[in-house]
Motif scaffolding. Structure first.
Motif, mmCIF file in Angstrom:
data_model
loop_
_atom_site.group_PDB
_atom_site.id
_atom_site.type_symbol
_atom_site.label_atom_id
_atom_site.label_comp_id
_atom_site.label_asym_id
_atom_site.label_seq_id
_atom_site.Cartn_x
_atom_site.Cartn_y
_atom_site.Cartn_z
ATOM 1 N N VAL A 133 0.835 -1.191 0.000
ATOM 2 C CA VAL A 133 0.000 0.000 0.000
ATOM 3 C C VAL A 133 0.877 1.251 0.000
ATOM 4 N N LEU A 134 0.668 2.092 -0.988
ATOM 5 C CA LEU A 134 1.358 3.382 -1.009
ATOM 6 C C LEU A 134 0.478 4.381 -0.267
ATOM 7 N N GLN A 194 5.470 9.916 -7.458
ATOM 8 C CA GLN A 194 5.572 9.005 -6.308
ATOM 9 C C GLN A 194 4.979 7.652 -6.655
ATOM 10 N N THR A 195 3.767 7.684 -7.189
ATOM 11 C CA THR A 195 3.071 6.438 -7.497
ATOM 12 C C THR A 195 3.859 5.642 -8.534
ATOM 13 N N VAL A 246 7.096 5.710 -9.335
ATOM 14 C CA VAL A 246 8.388 5.157 -8.919
ATOM 15 C C VAL A 246 8.203 4.050 -7.880
ATOM 16 N N PHE A 247 7.334 4.266 -6.902
ATOM 17 C CA PHE A 247 7.106 3.213 -5.902
ATOM 18 C C PHE A 247 6.538 1.961 -6.576
ATOM 19 N N ARG A 248 5.725 2.179 -7.571
ATOM 20 C CA ARG A 248 5.135 1.052 -8.270
ATOM 21 C C ARG A 248 6.214 0.262 -8.994
ATOM 22 N N GLU A 249 7.126 0.963 -9.658
ATOM 23 C CA GLU A 249 8.199 0.275 -10.362
ATOM 24 C C GLU A 249 9.100 -0.484 -9.405
ATOM 25 N N MET A 250 9.348 0.102 -8.242
ATOM 26 C CA MET A 250 10.300 -0.512 -7.320
ATOM 27 C C MET A 250 9.685 -1.658 -6.532
ATOM 28 N N VAL A 251 8.471 -1.493 -6.024
ATOM 29 C CA VAL A 251 7.931 -2.514 -5.121
ATOM 30 C C VAL A 251 6.525 -2.971 -5.485
ATOM 31 N N ASN A 252 6.138 -2.751 -6.727
ATOM 32 C CA ASN A 252 4.853 -3.257 -7.188
ATOM 33 C C ASN A 252 3.697 -2.884 -6.262
ATOM 34 N N SER A 303 -7.077 20.496 2.313
ATOM 35 C CA SER A 303 -6.701 20.044 0.979
ATOM 36 C C SER A 303 -7.919 19.427 0.308
ATOM 37 N N ARG A 304 -7.952 19.546 -1.004
ATOM 38 C CA ARG A 304 -9.151 19.122 -1.694
ATOM 39 C C ARG A 304 -9.081 17.672 -2.157
ATOM 40 N N GLY A 305 -7.898 17.118 -2.130
ATOM 41 C CA GLY A 305 -7.775 15.706 -2.467
ATOM 42 C C GLY A 305 -8.050 15.388 -3.912
ATOM 43 N N GLY A 306 -8.072 16.406 -4.762
ATOM 44 C CA GLY A 306 -8.409 16.195 -6.165
ATOM 45 C C GLY A 306 -7.431 15.302 -6.900
ATOM 46 N N VAL A 307 -6.228 15.194 -6.347
ATOM 47 C CA VAL A 307 -5.224 14.356 -6.991
ATOM 48 C C VAL A 307 -5.694 12.901 -7.064
ATOM 49 N N VAL A 308 -6.588 12.555 -6.142
ATOM 50 C CA VAL A 308 -7.179 11.221 -6.153
ATOM 51 C C VAL A 308 -7.860 10.949 -7.493
ATOM 52 N N VAL A 309 -8.539 11.968 -7.986
ATOM 53 C CA VAL A 309 -9.271 11.807 -9.241
ATOM 54 C C VAL A 309 -8.297 11.622 -10.404
ATOM 55 N N SER A 310 -7.267 12.461 -10.443
ATOM 56 C CA SER A 310 -6.344 12.343 -11.561
ATOM 57 C C SER A 310 -5.514 11.070 -11.481
ATOM 58 N N LEU A 311 -5.237 10.624 -10.243
ATOM 59 C CA LEU A 311 -4.518 9.354 -10.092
ATOM 60 C C LEU A 311 -5.364 8.190 -10.590
ATOM 61 N N ALA A 312 -6.640 8.237 -10.252
ATOM 62 C CA ALA A 312 -7.528 7.165 -10.687
ATOM 63 C C ALA A 312 -7.548 7.105 -12.208
ATOM 64 N N GLN A 313 -7.523 8.286 -12.803
ATOM 65 C CA GLN A 313 -7.581 8.333 -14.258
ATOM 66 C C GLN A 313 -6.279 7.886 -14.905
ATOM 67 N N SER A 314 -5.167 8.306 -14.312
ATOM 68 C CA SER A 314 -3.900 8.028 -14.974
ATOM 69 C C SER A 314 -3.307 6.672 -14.597
ATOM 70 N N VAL A 315 -3.470 6.264 -13.361
ATOM 71 C CA VAL A 315 -2.813 5.043 -12.900
ATOM 72 C C VAL A 315 -3.799 3.892 -12.754
ATOM 73 N N GLY A 316 -4.970 4.211 -12.212
ATOM 74 C CA GLY A 316 -5.999 3.192 -12.064
ATOM 75 C C GLY A 316 -5.730 2.179 -10.969
ATOM 76 N N LEU A 317 -4.819 2.494 -10.044
ATOM 77 C CA LEU A 317 -4.599 1.585 -8.908
ATOM 78 C C LEU A 317 -5.792 1.638 -7.967
ATOM 79 N N PRO A 318 -6.097 0.517 -7.291
ATOM 80 C CA PRO A 318 -7.202 0.547 -6.332
ATOM 81 C C PRO A 318 -6.981 1.601 -5.254
ATOM 82 N N MET A 319 -8.051 2.333 -4.925
ATOM 83 C CA MET A 319 -8.025 3.263 -3.801
ATOM 84 C C MET A 319 -8.695 2.522 -2.649
ATOM 85 N N HIS A 320 -7.891 2.193 -1.637
ATOM 86 C CA HIS A 320 -8.443 1.390 -0.557
ATOM 87 C C HIS A 320 -9.205 2.215 0.460
ATOM 88 N N ALA A 321 -8.591 3.303 0.895
ATOM 89 C CA ALA A 321 -9.179 3.997 2.042
ATOM 90 C C ALA A 321 -8.744 5.455 2.082
#
Lengths: 488, 315
Positions: free
Chosen positions: B234-235, B248-249, B251-257, B270-288
């Protein structure tokens, strides 16, 4: 000299490419003109706007900056020695520096003892580590008697963290009393500092979100009680658009006297610097550049502006390098380099130093024109493992071979390859690199240190006219005409 | 004394708290949108301004362009109210977030090994502490491994969480080898038949090559005992982070899956909007999402709640 490496570099990504690269592509499209016209300036500005936003500079700050750039740029004559793009860089650079604050200010301890300093900020911004870094600096550089006290009763083991750090750096901390409120601890801290003759008192506080009324009120209470000389807002350089809210809220609710940005050694693009400085109007009084207690540096607006523009934080790199490389050894090497006597041993040493600086990844961020350099490195497949491999090859040579590489014949090459677990081709490539490096080193000897930096810059990068770049940080407009004259 | 234990206010409900946190921060965004659409039609200038407003919520340029582009296609000819715009935007955001909203469930392996990674100060230890409390209360046996042997008192911090959750914390002295500690912890977790082993690691910036390699080594060492472990990496991302979250996502993904994300500190401004762009660009599960410092302040990521909170729409 980069083409001997294989492997992969963990850096660079087109979609989130550096600000400098984005700006670069815009500038490259600009036609050469005698004066900057409105449509050129506006086209640059609209691109730079997106680039700055993407670099996490807050919107109001972007608007302010670009309005100033627009006013200054339109109708400006382009000096014939520089391109329109360079002219725009200069204008944007100047405005960046202006917004960042050209006033260098460090923390003044010349008050009646105890001088108290209060750290505030969001959770995880690095307050405790920064408190210890400051304490160490006050002890070592200012020769003050310092005590630290943690008012963080919220986060588990926060007070123990400060105590442990205090033990590591040999600075006293206020004994921990469990169940004590932060206000009571603050009172006890002042009394202790006064009674026991401490000259500086550093108060670490609990992290708080800037919209938590209760905790912001508490911070204000502590401030009113302690009446500190400095209230330092500690903020993460990785912060996004929220930087503007955090800065404004802390400044309005608690009142800050300065900002310290942490994790500046990361690869964020520095947007938070612009936002924080602009919103609070307070100077940036330090930057955190690593996890160790020595990793606190003064803020130099010129350097950050250069970094944002991709001109590289040359000075920082040189400083950092000079700290890491043992002075004596460095002197020896530079002596030999000046004489053009650069051996394989020196090369191995340089590889090691490169790794000690935090690996290629962290060094590249400092270098000018880095976005292109980075791509070159990526395409040349360089990484730290490769550096190690090169070292292994050199280690498998005899001392004589390292000093006199020309004696390395085929049979010696075979032996070295066997010893280092490589093949003869690798040895040949290394020797070729060495020959090239030795040639460059000879040139460095003639050019001096500025030449070294020039050699690191990609010749093909149209953004970076070498002469203009070297003078840029200190350049005022007249420098352009001087440069121009130099060329004639 | 001013008490600060957000877990006390659980009667208020975490939804409300998340929303009140987010709505404070999204007020500017909402005001901005309101202003835009009471004054102008949805023309190109307006869309451009709307795009910038989304960018200021840390959604990132690419996502902002996509969202406003959608809006332009759908509704360009209508006169829209601010509320309609917000609902339309929220719908699009839900669409982006829904596929990635996947809670972290430690099933399928025993012990189920969770590795927490991230930059310094992102909230790894606190997040693991909260997870330990929650999973213990669900009847699982949990073990914690304090592999942040670098930061002062990091071990003590996790130990306090261990006491709160009443779970064992495996530790070694300051400066010990983190990988060896992880190895030992996994041995112990197996020996005690624990359901879950959670490994806390030292924070590291993703551009510190040596530290990243150290992390990769830790994973290799764990795999010597169980080649399926870690079962979740979990990142932990700081909710105030800007676009650097993408690097961050990556590089950490490349190094430790990295297998999923947890976003912390969303109770702030903070508005947390980066969550939206991360979902769009990376598509990793958002756990919590982390919304406070109390035991209960970690909640499964809910796309609808998040999107609606961001847009200030009441359920």
């Amino acid at each position: 000299m980069v083409n001997v490496f294989n492997g992969k570099l963990l850096l660079g990504d087109d979609m989130f490419g550096r600000l400098s690269e984005r700006i670069g592509s815009v500038f490259n499209r600009l036609k050469q003109r005698r004066k900057l016209n409105e449509s050129d300036v506006l086209s640059v500005i609209s691109e730079v706007r997106v680039a700055l936003l993407d670099a996490d500079v807050s919107l109001p700050v972007v608007n302010l900056l670009l309005e100033r750039v627009r006013k200054r740029a339109i109708g400006r004559e382009v000096i014939s020695a520089v391109s329109s793009g360079q002219m725009m860089i200069k204008i944007i650079y100047d405005e960046l520096v202006a917004v960042l604050g050209s006033d260098k200010q460090s923390i003044n301890l010349d008050y009646a003892a105890p001088v108290s300093i209060m750290m505030v900020g969001l959770q995880g911004s690095g307050k405790t580590t920064t408190a210890a870094k400051l304490a160490k600096r006050f002890v070592n550089q200012d020769h003050k008697k310092v005590i630290m006290a943690s008012l963080d009763t919220t986060r588990p083991a926060a007070r123990e963290q400060l105590r442990t750090l205090g033990e590591q750096i040999g600075v006293d901390t206020l004994p921990i009393i469990h169940e004590e409120t932060s206000i009571a601890t603050a009172k006890r801290a002042i009394n202790t500092a006064k009674l026991q003759g401490y000259e500086v008192l550093i108060l670490d506080t609990a992290g708080r979100t800037s919209i938590n009324d209760l905790l912001m009120t508490e911070a204000k209470l502590v401030k009113d009680l302690v009446n500190p000389h400095e209230v330092l807002l500690v903020a993460d350089a990785l912060t996004g658009q929220d930087a503007v809210n955090t800065a404004a809220n802390f400044n309005e609710r608690v009142g800050v006297t300065g900002v310290i940005l942490t994790r500046v050694d990361g690869d964020s693009r520095g947007g938070a610097f612009l936002s924080m400085r602009n919103v609070t109007g307070k100077p940036i009084k330090g930057i955190g550049v690593g996890e160790k207690v020595n990793d606190l540096e003064d803020f130099h607006p010129e350097r950050i502006a250069s970094r944002i523009l991709g001109m590289g934080d040359i000075v920082s790199l040189v400083e950092k390098a000079s700290q890491t490389i043992e002075a004596k050894e460095a002197e020896n090497i530079s002596d030999r380099m000046l004489k053009g006597a650069f051996t394989l041993e020196d090369m191995a040493y340089q590889f090691r130093q490169l790794r000690n600086l935090g690996g290629l990844g962290s060094v590249i961020g400092f270098l000018p024109g880095m976005s292109k350099l980075q791509k070159q490195l990526t395409s040349a497949n360089i990484d730290d493992k490769q550096l190690k491999r090169q070292e292994a090859i050199i280690s498998s040579m005899t001392r004589t071979e390292r000093i006199n590489p020309q004696i390395i014949n085929v049979s010696r090459k075979r032996r070295i390859a066997q010893g280092s677990g490589t093949d003869v081709g690798d040895i040949n490539r290394l020797l070729k690199t060495y020959t090239e490096m030795a040639k460059i080193m000879k040139k460095f000897g003639k050019l001096g240190s500025k030449g070294v930096i020039n050699a690191l810059i990609d010749d093909n990068n149209p953004l970076l006219n070498k002469d203009a770049m070297l003078h840029m940080p200190s350049a005022i407009d007249s420098d352009y005409s001087r440069l121009h004259n130099n060329r004639k | 004394m001013i008490q600060h234990k957000s877990s006390n206010s659980s009667s208020k409900g975490w939804l409300t708290r998340l929303r009140s946190g987010l709505s404070k921060s999204s007020r500017l965004l909402i005001d901005g949108i309101g202003e835009l659409f009471t004054k102008h039609r949805l023309d190109k200038v307006t869309l451009k301004e709307l795009e910038e407003l989304l960018i200021t919520a840390d959604l990132g340029v690419e996502t902002a362009v996509k969202l406003t582009g959608n809006l332009a296609c759908k509704k360009f000819k209508n006169d829209l109210t601010s509320a309609e715009i917000r609902i339309a935007l929220a719908e699009d955001i839900v669409e982006i977030l829904d596929p990635v909203a996947q809670p972290l469930r430690p099933f399928g392996h025993k012990p189920f090994v969770v590795l927490a990674v991230g930059v310094n100060g992102s909230g790894k230890t606190t997040t693991l502490g909260k997870l330990a409390c929650q999973w213990t209360s669900e009847g699982m046996s949990v073990m914690l491994a304090a592999c942040d042997t670098f930061r002062a008192a990091a071990v003590e911090q996790l130990k306090i969480w261990g006491e709160r959750a009443q779970v064992p914390v495996i530790d070694k002295p300051y400066g010990s080898d983190a990988a060896a500690l992880a190895f030992d912890a996994l041995l112990k977790a197996k020996a005690t038949a624990s359901d879950v082993l959670m490994i806390d690691t030292a924070g590291r910036l993703q551009n510190k090559t040596q530290l990243m390699e150290e992390l990769a080594k830790l994973v290799r060492v764990i795999k010597k005992q169980d080649d399926t472990a870690p079962h979740a990496t979990v990142l932990v991302l700081d909710g105030t982070v800007g676009q650097n979250a993408h690097v961050q996502t990556q590089v950490f993904r490349e190094m430790v899956n990295v297998t999923g994300l947890i976003i912390t500190k969303l109770d702030g401004s903070s508005r947390g909007g980066v969550v939206v762009s991360l979902a769009q660009s990376v598509g990793l599960p958002m756990h919590a999402v982390g919304v406070g410092e109390g035991e209960d302040d970690l909640h499964s990521f809910d796309a609808r709640v998040f999107a609606h909170s961001l847009m200030g729409i009441s359920e």
